[in-house]
Write an enzyme that holds these catalytic residues in place. Structure first.
Site, short mmCIF file in Angstrom:
data_model
loop_
_atom_site.label_atom_id
_atom_site.label_comp_id
_atom_site.label_asym_id
_atom_site.label_seq_id
_atom_site.Cartn_x
_atom_site.Cartn_y
_atom_site.Cartn_z
N THR A 46 71.45 8.37 39.65
CA THR A 46 70.60 9.39 39.67
C THR A 46 69.93 9.98 38.27
O THR A 46 68.86 10.12 38.35
CB THR A 46 71.28 10.57 40.57
OG1 THR A 46 71.90 10.06 41.63
CG2 THR A 46 70.26 11.67 40.74
N TYR A 109 69.37 12.56 53.39
CA TYR A 109 68.34 12.94 54.17
C TYR A 109 68.63 12.75 55.57
O TYR A 109 68.25 13.64 56.40
CB TYR A 109 67.15 12.12 53.87
CG TYR A 109 65.65 12.66 54.71
CD1 TYR A 109 65.10 13.82 54.16
CD2 TYR A 109 65.05 12.21 55.77
CE1 TYR A 109 64.05 14.58 54.82
CE2 TYR A 109 64.13 12.63 56.36
CZ TYR A 109 63.69 13.78 56.08
OH TYR A 109 62.43 14.38 56.66
N TYR A 135 80.10 7.14 46.45
CA TYR A 135 79.55 8.22 45.84
C TYR A 135 79.30 9.53 46.62
O TYR A 135 78.24 9.37 47.40
CB TYR A 135 78.36 7.85 45.00
CG TYR A 135 77.63 9.03 44.18
CD1 TYR A 135 78.30 10.32 43.79
CD2 TYR A 135 76.34 8.89 43.69
CE1 TYR A 135 77.63 11.10 42.82
CE2 TYR A 135 75.76 9.84 42.92
CZ TYR A 135 76.58 10.84 42.28
OH TYR A 135 75.90 11.93 41.69
N ARG A 140 72.86 16.68 46.82
CA ARG A 140 71.77 15.80 46.98
C ARG A 140 71.69 15.04 48.15
O ARG A 140 70.41 14.83 48.48
CB ARG A 140 71.89 14.63 45.89
CG ARG A 140 71.71 15.15 44.38
CD ARG A 140 71.66 14.15 43.32
NE ARG A 140 71.39 14.41 41.98
CZ ARG A 140 70.35 14.97 41.56
NH1 ARG A 140 69.12 14.88 41.99
NH2 ARG A 140 70.30 15.43 40.22
N LYS A 164 83.49 8.34 43.33
CA LYS A 164 83.00 9.40 42.60
C LYS A 164 82.57 10.68 43.37
O LYS A 164 81.71 10.71 44.19
CB LYS A 164 81.58 8.98 41.84
CG LYS A 164 80.96 10.03 41.00
CD LYS A 164 79.64 9.58 40.52
CE LYS A 164 78.88 10.74 39.44
NZ LYS A 164 77.71 10.45 39.03
#
Length: 291
Positions: A46, A109, A135, A140, A164
């Site tokens: 990112t 999303y 992750y 996000r 992560k």
């Protein structure tokens, strides 16, 4: 898996004033991380503004980093998406030579259920020719991978070697550490709670601030891994104000401001992201000068 214990850094993508990839700055940045004690590098995450890079530019970034690294540090490649079938196809067809693992974000999303997340990573694990690091970044993706789901994935797919964990919740991180197999890597994705997570049994961090302060931040993590709590916290409290600063206006605006102040890159971002405001840049600059 020991290659990913310690401090990994999510590299930015430096841009020239015309917003093309600044390959010279990227090469210099990689060398700066190597020289200052970083254990491994994360490519096209990112922080790299990878969402705004074309496929050709991504290939360029990968090539420049591999050439600058010269095999000195392990490399992790960011490969994620919210189209499971498309991601599987990419994993099968992508040239992954020179990389040691992939970092794959939870689908964003779509907001899948825990079962949907499990099945997504089942498909990723079965397709990936490299070890996989999950992750989890709910801020996000709009969905949280629960500790129980990560534990299920970790036990069912041996090539999924770690996560992560960037939910920003130390209690969730501790529960996760308590559940997963002992050799599964729980890696902090939040710079501010890296040290407490490490002391609780985590295996280090994939960091943003570590890129701006590589020597000090990586030493803090090494001290934490060795259980040298007092010395580790001395470094933590020195570094902590800069962590708040670099995230104050979003990532990577803050870290790019810091790297610009350190004369490593130009302070350019691609829309929809913009550079740090003058006020924040001044604060970051003052911190760097006094550190």
């Amino acid at each position: 898996m020991e290659a990913f214990i310690g401090t990994g850094v999510a590299l930015v993508t430096p841009f020239n004033d015309d917003l093309s990839v600044d390959t010279n700055a990227l090469s210099a940045l990689v060398k700066d991380q190597i020289e200052n004690g970083i254990e491994y590098l994360v490519v096209l995450g990112t922080t790299a503004e990878s969402a705004t890079l074309s496929k050709k530019e991504k290939e360029l970034v990968k090539t420049v980093i591999k050439e600058a690294n010269q095999g000195k540090l392990p490399l992790v490649l960011g490969m994620g998406g919210n189209d499971t079938a498309g991601l599987v196809e990419e994993l099968i067809s992508e040239d992954l030579e020179g990389f040691d693992a992939i970092l794959s974000v939870s689908p964003f999303y779509n907001k899948p259920t825990q079962e949907g997340i499990y099945r997504h990573f089942k498909a990723v694990a079965e397709a990936s020719p490299l070890p996989v690091i999950l992750y989890n970044v709910p801020g996000r993706t709009a969905s949280n991978i629960l500790p129980e789901t990560i534990n299920r994935i970790a036990r069912d797919f041996k090539n999924v070697i770690g996560v992560k964990e960037a939910a920003g919740e130390i209690v969730q991180a501790m529960k996760l550490i308590s559940l997963v197999p002992e050799d599964f890597l729980v890696i902090s994705g939040d710079d501010m709670i890296t040290l407490p997570m490490t002391l609780a049994g985590g295996k280090g961090v994939i960091s943003v601030i570590g890129q701006g302060l590589p020597k000090e931040f990586s030493e803090m993590v090494r001290l934490g891994l060795k259980g040298e709590v007092r010395e580790a916290y001395k470094l933590h409290y020195r570094i902590a104000p800069s962590i708040d600063m670099i995230f104050a206006e979003g990532n990577p605006a803050g870290i790019k401001a810091m790297l610009h102040k350190r004369s490593l890159i130009k302070n350019n971002l691609r829309l929809p992201l913009v550079e740090a405001t003058d006020g924040l840049y001044t604060r970051i600059s003052a911190f760097v000068e006094s550190f």
